[in-house]
Design a protein around this motif. Structure first.
Motif, PDB file in Angstrom:
ATOM      1  N   ASP A  18      -3.685  17.034   1.565  1.00  0.00           N
ATOM      2  CA  ASP A  18      -3.519  16.749   0.140  1.00  0.00           C
ATOM      3  C   ASP A  18      -2.934  15.374  -0.144  1.00  0.00           C
ATOM      4  O   ASP A  18      -2.724  15.017  -1.301  1.00  0.00           O
ATOM      5  CB  ASP A  18      -2.645  17.821  -0.517  1.00  0.00           C
ATOM      6  N   TYR A  19      -2.626  14.637   0.905  1.00  0.00           N
ATOM      7  CA  TYR A  19      -2.155  13.258   0.694  1.00  0.00           C
ATOM      8  C   TYR A  19      -3.362  12.344   0.594  1.00  0.00           C
ATOM      9  O   TYR A  19      -4.283  12.432   1.410  1.00  0.00           O
ATOM     10  CB  TYR A  19      -1.222  12.816   1.822  1.00  0.00           C
ATOM     11  N   LEU A  20      -3.349  11.462  -0.400  1.00  0.00           N
ATOM     12  CA  LEU A  20      -4.558  10.702  -0.729  1.00  0.00           C
ATOM     13  C   LEU A  20      -4.438   9.210  -0.437  1.00  0.00           C
ATOM     14  O   LEU A  20      -5.243   8.416  -0.898  1.00  0.00           O
ATOM     15  CB  LEU A  20      -4.885  10.908  -2.213  1.00  0.00           C
ATOM     16  N   ASN A  21      -3.437   8.834   0.349  1.00  0.00           N
ATOM     17  CA  ASN A  21      -3.269   7.418   0.681  1.00  0.00           C
ATOM     18  C   ASN A  21      -4.394   6.919   1.593  1.00  0.00           C
ATOM     19  O   ASN A  21      -5.002   7.704   2.323  1.00  0.00           O
ATOM     20  CB  ASN A  21      -1.926   7.212   1.379  1.00  0.00           C
ATOM     21  N   VAL A  22      -4.596   5.616   1.555  1.00  0.00           N
ATOM     22  CA  VAL A  22      -5.590   5.009   2.458  1.00  0.00           C
ATOM     23  C   VAL A  22      -5.041   5.005   3.887  1.00  0.00           C
ATOM     24  O   VAL A  22      -3.831   5.026   4.102  1.00  0.00           O
ATOM     25  CB  VAL A  22      -5.948   3.570   2.030  1.00  0.00           C
ATOM     26  N   GLN A  81      -8.726 -15.750  13.150  1.00  0.00           N
ATOM     27  CA  GLN A  81     -10.138 -15.466  12.897  1.00  0.00           C
ATOM     28  C   GLN A  81     -10.285 -14.254  11.982  1.00  0.00           C
ATOM     29  O   GLN A  81      -9.567 -13.270  12.144  1.00  0.00           O
ATOM     30  CB  GLN A  81     -10.859 -15.123  14.207  1.00  0.00           C
ATOM     31  N   VAL A  82     -11.229 -14.335  11.062  1.00  0.00           N
ATOM     32  CA  VAL A  82     -11.604 -13.136  10.316  1.00  0.00           C
ATOM     33  C   VAL A  82     -12.415 -12.263  11.265  1.00  0.00           C
ATOM     34  O   VAL A  82     -13.400 -12.731  11.830  1.00  0.00           O
ATOM     35  CB  VAL A  82     -12.453 -13.500   9.085  1.00  0.00           C
ATOM     36  N   PRO A  83     -12.011 -11.036  11.491  1.00  0.00           N
ATOM     37  CA  PRO A  83     -12.721 -10.196  12.459  1.00  0.00           C
ATOM     38  C   PRO A  83     -14.178  -9.985  12.046  1.00  0.00           C
ATOM     39  O   PRO A  83     -14.474  -9.834  10.850  1.00  0.00           O
ATOM     40  CB  PRO A  83     -11.956  -8.874  12.416  1.00  0.00           C
ATOM     41  N   ASP A  84     -15.017  -9.977  13.018  1.00  0.00           N
ATOM     42  CA  ASP A  84     -16.431  -9.744  12.758  1.00  0.00           C
ATOM     43  C   ASP A  84     -16.697  -8.276  13.060  1.00  0.00           C
ATOM     44  O   ASP A  84     -16.982  -7.908  14.181  1.00  0.00           O
ATOM     45  CB  ASP A  84     -17.263 -10.663  13.664  1.00  0.00           C
ATOM     46  N   LEU A  85     -16.574  -7.451  12.053  1.00  0.00           N
ATOM     47  CA  LEU A  85     -16.608  -6.014  12.298  1.00  0.00           C
ATOM     48  C   LEU A  85     -17.564  -5.369  11.303  1.00  0.00           C
ATOM     49  O   LEU A  85     -17.531  -5.668  10.119  1.00  0.00           O
ATOM     50  CB  LEU A  85     -15.193  -5.455  12.085  1.00  0.00           C
ATOM     51  N   LYS A  86     -18.391  -4.486  11.827  1.00  0.00           N
ATOM     52  CA  LYS A  86     -19.341  -3.843  10.914  1.00  0.00           C
ATOM     53  C   LYS A  86     -19.012  -2.386  10.663  1.00  0.00           C
ATOM     54  O   LYS A  86     -19.569  -1.760   9.775  1.00  0.00           O
ATOM     55  CB  LYS A  86     -20.759  -3.993  11.461  1.00  0.00           C
ATOM     56  N   TYR A  87     -18.132  -1.847  11.473  1.00  0.00           N
ATOM     57  CA  TYR A  87     -17.835  -0.418  11.327  1.00  0.00           C
ATOM     58  C   TYR A  87     -16.433  -0.201  10.794  1.00  0.00           C
ATOM     59  O   TYR A  87     -15.476  -0.739  11.329  1.00  0.00           O
ATOM     60  CB  TYR A  87     -18.011   0.298  12.669  1.00  0.00           C
ATOM     61  N   PHE A  88     -16.360   0.568   9.755  1.00  0.00           N
ATOM     62  CA  PHE A  88     -15.065   0.778   9.099  1.00  0.00           C
ATOM     63  C   PHE A  88     -14.699   2.258   9.087  1.00  0.00           C
ATOM     64  O   PHE A  88     -15.582   3.127   9.068  1.00  0.00           O
ATOM     65  CB  PHE A  88     -15.113   0.243   7.668  1.00  0.00           C
ATOM     66  N   GLN A  89     -13.409   2.508   9.093  1.00  0.00           N
ATOM     67  CA  GLN A  89     -12.909   3.880   9.009  1.00  0.00           C
ATOM     68  C   GLN A  89     -12.626   4.226   7.554  1.00  0.00           C
ATOM     69  O   GLN A  89     -12.227   3.371   6.779  1.00  0.00           O
ATOM     70  CB  GLN A  89     -11.613   4.032   9.823  1.00  0.00           C
ATOM     71  N   LYS A  90     -12.841   5.477   7.258  1.00  0.00           N
ATOM     72  CA  LYS A  90     -12.513   5.924   5.901  1.00  0.00           C
ATOM     73  C   LYS A  90     -12.079   7.378   5.941  1.00  0.00           C
ATOM     74  O   LYS A  90     -12.134   8.007   6.995  1.00  0.00           O
ATOM     75  CB  LYS A  90     -13.722   5.761   4.990  1.00  0.00           C
ATOM     76  N   GLY A  91     -11.611   7.890   4.828  1.00  0.00           N
ATOM     77  CA  GLY A  91     -11.249   9.306   4.766  1.00  0.00           C
ATOM     78  C   GLY A  91      -9.930   9.582   4.071  1.00  0.00           C
ATOM     79  O   GLY A  91      -9.727  10.654   3.506  1.00  0.00           O
ATOM     80  N   GLY A  92      -9.035   8.618   4.107  1.00  0.00           N
ATOM     81  CA  GLY A  92      -7.709   8.845   3.516  1.00  0.00           C
ATOM     82  C   GLY A  92      -7.784   9.324   2.079  1.00  0.00           C
ATOM     83  O   GLY A  92      -7.066  10.243   1.684  1.00  0.00           O
ATOM     84  N   LYS A  93      -8.658   8.698   1.334  1.00  0.00           N
ATOM     85  CA  LYS A  93      -8.751   9.051  -0.086  1.00  0.00           C
ATOM     86  C   LYS A  93      -9.258  10.475  -0.299  1.00  0.00           C
ATOM     87  O   LYS A  93      -9.118  11.028  -1.383  1.00  0.00           O
ATOM     88  CB  LYS A  93      -9.645   8.046  -0.820  1.00  0.00           C
ATOM     89  N   GLN A  94      -9.903  11.040   0.755  1.00  0.00           N
ATOM     90  CA  GLN A  94     -10.315  12.451   0.681  1.00  0.00           C
ATOM     91  C   GLN A  94      -9.315  13.345   1.423  1.00  0.00           C
ATOM     92  O   GLN A  94      -9.566  14.526   1.625  1.00  0.00           O
ATOM     93  CB  GLN A  94     -11.703  12.649   1.314  1.00  0.00           C
ATOM     94  N   GLY A  95      -8.234  12.756   1.864  1.00  0.00           N
ATOM     95  CA  GLY A  95      -7.245  13.560   2.586  1.00  0.00           C
ATOM     96  C   GLY A  95      -7.577  13.755   4.056  1.00  0.00           C
ATOM     97  O   GLY A  95      -6.988  14.608   4.717  1.00  0.00           O
ATOM     98  N   ILE A  96      -8.517  12.994   4.569  1.00  0.00           N
ATOM     99  CA  ILE A  96      -8.829  13.086   6.002  1.00  0.00           C
ATOM    100  C   ILE A  96      -8.213  11.861   6.680  1.00  0.00           C
ATOM    101  O   ILE A  96      -8.696  10.745   6.533  1.00  0.00           O
ATOM    102  CB  ILE A  96     -10.349  13.136   6.239  1.00  0.00           C
ATOM    103  N   HIS A  97      -7.125  12.110   7.402  1.00  0.00           N
ATOM    104  CA  HIS A  97      -6.276  11.005   7.852  1.00  0.00           C
ATOM    105  C   HIS A  97      -6.399  10.731   9.343  1.00  0.00           C
ATOM    106  O   HIS A  97      -7.088  11.448  10.059  1.00  0.00           O
ATOM    107  CB  HIS A  97      -4.821  11.311   7.478  1.00  0.00           C
ATOM    108  N   THR A  98      -5.699   9.707   9.788  1.00  0.00           N
ATOM    109  CA  THR A  98      -5.560   9.489  11.226  1.00  0.00           C
ATOM    110  C   THR A  98      -4.470  10.438  11.737  1.00  0.00           C
ATOM    111  O   THR A  98      -3.713  11.007  10.943  1.00  0.00           O
ATOM    112  CB  THR A  98      -5.152   8.031  11.532  1.00  0.00           C
ATOM    113  N   GLU A  99      -4.371  10.578  13.037  1.00  0.00           N
ATOM    114  CA  GLU A  99      -3.399  11.524  13.588  1.00  0.00           C
ATOM    115  C   GLU A  99      -1.959  11.094  13.305  1.00  0.00           C
ATOM    116  O   GLU A  99      -1.038  11.891  13.380  1.00  0.00           O
ATOM    117  CB  GLU A  99      -3.615  11.672  15.101  1.00  0.00           C
TER     118      GLU A  99
END
Lengths: 260, 95, 318
Positions: free
Chosen positions: A88-92, A221-239
């Motif tokens: 239920d926590y909605l932080n990024v 350097q600005v990282p050259d990254l194409k894959y991003f993590q998401k989920g916090g806003k839906q309450g799916i967090h990192t461990e």
């Protein structure tokens, strides 16, 4: 909301969730910064980091007090802060990342501050006068946070070889959590259409420009990254969040229904 | 271990407009910008200031207390610099 | 300088102090005065920053947001107070790094109270109420000390600390008005912190060899035993008011002295902790050393950056 305009249930729920989405970022980041108190690289820096934490918790209290009012039952700011479940926590995801070293602390702060500042600039224009007022007060604090973290990104990026390596690594590792800042939940979209919420998708370009500008100055350097993590806003967090919540909630869970 | 330590800075704070900057204390910082920020965080946590000056301590030249005699004592007997030195008739109340 | 000259300077110096004149950094002072002040001020500063640790432990676990911000602000103040005191000590010609070095190698001491663990939330109450209460008594006495920078730092610290003790007492008050579990928690904290708090005033006067000299220099304005008695007399009624029992069976009001009589302090425990064998001495030191050594690269980076900026500025001008 202007005083006196009744909210229907859906609106109420959306507004409530929307406020939590904003406030949870400050709560979790404030908690992370609070962990540092007494352990900073210099006494002066320690005191400065604690100030950031205090600012963030101050904002959190304003938001949660408002959310509690909207909920209209007898829940308090502390119930909202400490008695929700992990999902239920909605932080990024960005703000819950641990204090691996001072470069991570600064990197996380900087990547959030740039966003936070842009966000509050817009939130000041919200039709919801309470949110606009909180934003108006917070933006002064956050302008300082941004100054502080920007200066430190430059110092570490353009400091010694070791600090450069560490700062670059922190930015590289944290970069994957930046894209989520510009995602919208259903509640966000509703609030945007009501003129209450901020359309974060519109902040994205300016965000990455500003970040790139500072990184360049910091010889990073600005990282050259194409894959991003998401989920916090839906309450799916990192461990990491679970442990943070275990400490945050400990007293309220171990001694329920008591006053402190 | 650090090779070089952050230098010492002296902090002066104006507590409100209309008052002069007053020496508040000192702190360590790597550069002037950081000294200002640190001063803000360390010395104005309770709303004590509206303006801050910082100066690296090594740039301050101080008088030597051993010379206090020649520096300050000669001023002690120059009473004619003070209004009480001059006699006025009692009728004059304010001057 | 001849011995005679030094003697004369010393006499003048003692006379200045007797007249309640303040001594300022560049003034001539006996070497022993300088050393004693460096020792006491740095110990005091060390106590402030080591003191951040037991309470810092509970920042992440504070039971409400209101308590959390109050505790954060308090622990932050302690960092600030450490900083003021280090700065004041630096005016005597020792650097902060040297003082840290002395702390980290165990050469310098700090207040033993911080070697006791903070185990429950009530300990935040007990520390604020008792430990800060005891500290304030010591510190108020020091506001009139003879060394100017120290006295000024103490004035500032006393002003800022006035909320610390209240913060702690309010925690205890709230617990004492709460459930049985909360009252027990408060009593337990008082039981554990009462005696260590009394020890904060140092050994008995008869066992305190520095007292006479320190009184003369106004580095101490009251003796250890006087301050301890003052603390007991003011704290016992505060405990009674919130229904807590001071854990001393010998505690009794003495009508004649208008003061409390109290039981014997366990001085063996006192010396054990002072000598580095308290429950948390090692943890506290490790935390400080880690923060300092772990932060070295950060401090180095800031210096390197400052130097580069300076070079760039110089180049632009030329």
């Amino acid at each position: 909301m202007k005083a006196g305009i009744p909210l229907n249930e859906t609106m109420k729920n959306n507004l409530y969730k929307y406020i939590l989405g904003i406030a949870d970022n400050s709560l979790i980041l404030g908690q992370r910064m609070g962990e540092l108190c007494g352990h900073g690289p210099s006494l002066e820096t320690d005191i400065a980091c604690t100030n950031l934490s205090l600012d963030l918790f101050g904002q959190v209290r304003s938001y949660y007090q408002y959310a509690a009012k909207i909920a209209g039952d007898d829940r308090t700011e502390d119930d909202i802060a400490m008695l929700r479940k992990e999902r239920d926590y909605l932080n990024v995801l960005l703000v819950e990342q641990p204090n691996r070293d001072f470069a991570y602390v600064i990197g996380r702060q900087f990547l959030f501050d740039v966003y936070h500042h842009l966000f509050l600039m817009e939130l000041q224009k919200s039709k919801d006068l309470t949110l606009a007022a909180i934003a108006n007060k917070s933006i002064k604090e956050v302008s300082y946070h941004l100054r502080f973290s920007t200066d430190w990104v430059k110092r570490l990026g353009d400091g010694t070889e070791e600090s450069h390596t560490r700062m670059q690594e922190a930015i590289d590792q944290l970069w994957t959590y930046t894209d989520e800042l510009f995602h919208q939940t259903e509640a966000d979209k509703e609030m945007v259409s009501e003129g209450i919420g901020v359309d974060v998708t519109k902040l994205k370009e300016e965000y990455y420009n500003k970040v790139a500008e500072v990184l360049a100055e910091a010889t990073l350097q600005v990282p050259d990254l194409k894959y991003f993590q998401k989920g916090g806003k839906q309450g799916i967090h990192t461990e990491h969040l679970g442990y943070l919540l275990a400490e945050l909630q400990y007293m309220q869970r171990a001694y329920p229904n008591m006053e402190w | 271990m650090s090779t070089k330590n952050w230098p010492l800075w002296e902090v002066f704070v104006r507590s409100k407009n209309g008052l002069e900057h007053r020496h508040f204390g000192s702190l360590h910082a790597a550069d002037a910008e950081m000294a200002l920020e640190n001063a803000r965080d360390v010395y104005t946590r309770r709303n004590e200031g509206v303006s801050i000056w910082v100066v690296e301590s090594k740039h301050i030249t101080a008088s030597n207390p051993e010379h206090n005699g020649e520096l300050f004592e000669p001023a002690q007997d120059k009473v004619y610099r003070h209004p009480t030195f001059y006699n006025l008739p009692d009728e004059i109340k304010h001057m | 300088m001849s011995e005679e000259q030094i003697k004369s300077l010393e006499n003048q110096f003692e006379a200045r102090i007797a007249r309640d004149e303040k001594i300022e950094p560049k003034d001539w002072m006996p070497e022993k005065y300088r050393q004693t002040h460096i020792r006491q001020m740095s110990q005091h500063a060390h106590s402030e920053i080591i003191g951040m640790l037991p309470e810092g432990n509970w920042i992440t676990r504070a039971p409400s947001l209101r308590r959390k911000v109050a505790l954060l602000a308090k622990v932050q103040d302690e960092g600030g107070h450490g900083l003021y005191l280090y700065s004041a000590a630096e005016t005597l010609g020792i650097s902060r790094d040297e003082m840290f070095e002395q702390l980290h190698t165990g050469k310098a001491k700090y207040s033993s109270i911080f070697n006791y663990p903070a185990l429950t939330w009530a300990d935040m109450g007990a520390i604020g109420w008792l430990v800060d209460g005891a500290a304030i008594i010591n510190q108020v006495a020091l506001c009139g000390t003879s060394y100017g920078p120290y006295a000024r730092a103490m004035v500032r610290i006393c002003k800022e600390e006035s909320f610390h003790q209240r913060q702690g007492y309010e925690i205890m008050l709230k617990l004492s008005q709460g459930t049985q579990e909360q009252r027990d928690m408060a009593q337990d904290a008082l039981n554990r912190f009462w005696w260590p708090a009394l020890m904060m005033f140092g050994p008995k006067d008869e066992d305190s060899p520095h007292t006479a000299q320190s009184m003369k220099w106004k580095l101490k304005r009251k003796t250890n035993d006087d301050l301890r008695q003052q603390f007991i007399d003011q704290t016992v009624p505060q405990a009674e008011l919130i229904g807590l029992t001071v854990p001393d069976p010998d505690l009794k009001w003495n009508e004649e002295r208008q003061s409390y009589d109290f039981g014997e302090i366990d001085w063996d425990e006192f010396w054990q902790v002072v000598k580095g064998h308290g429950p948390c001495n090692k943890e506290r030191m490790a935390a400080r050393v880690n923060a300092w050594e772990g932060g070295a690269w950060v401090r180095d980076a800031a210096m390197a950056y400052a130097e580069k900026q300076q070079e760039r500025k110089t180049k632009q001008v030329s």
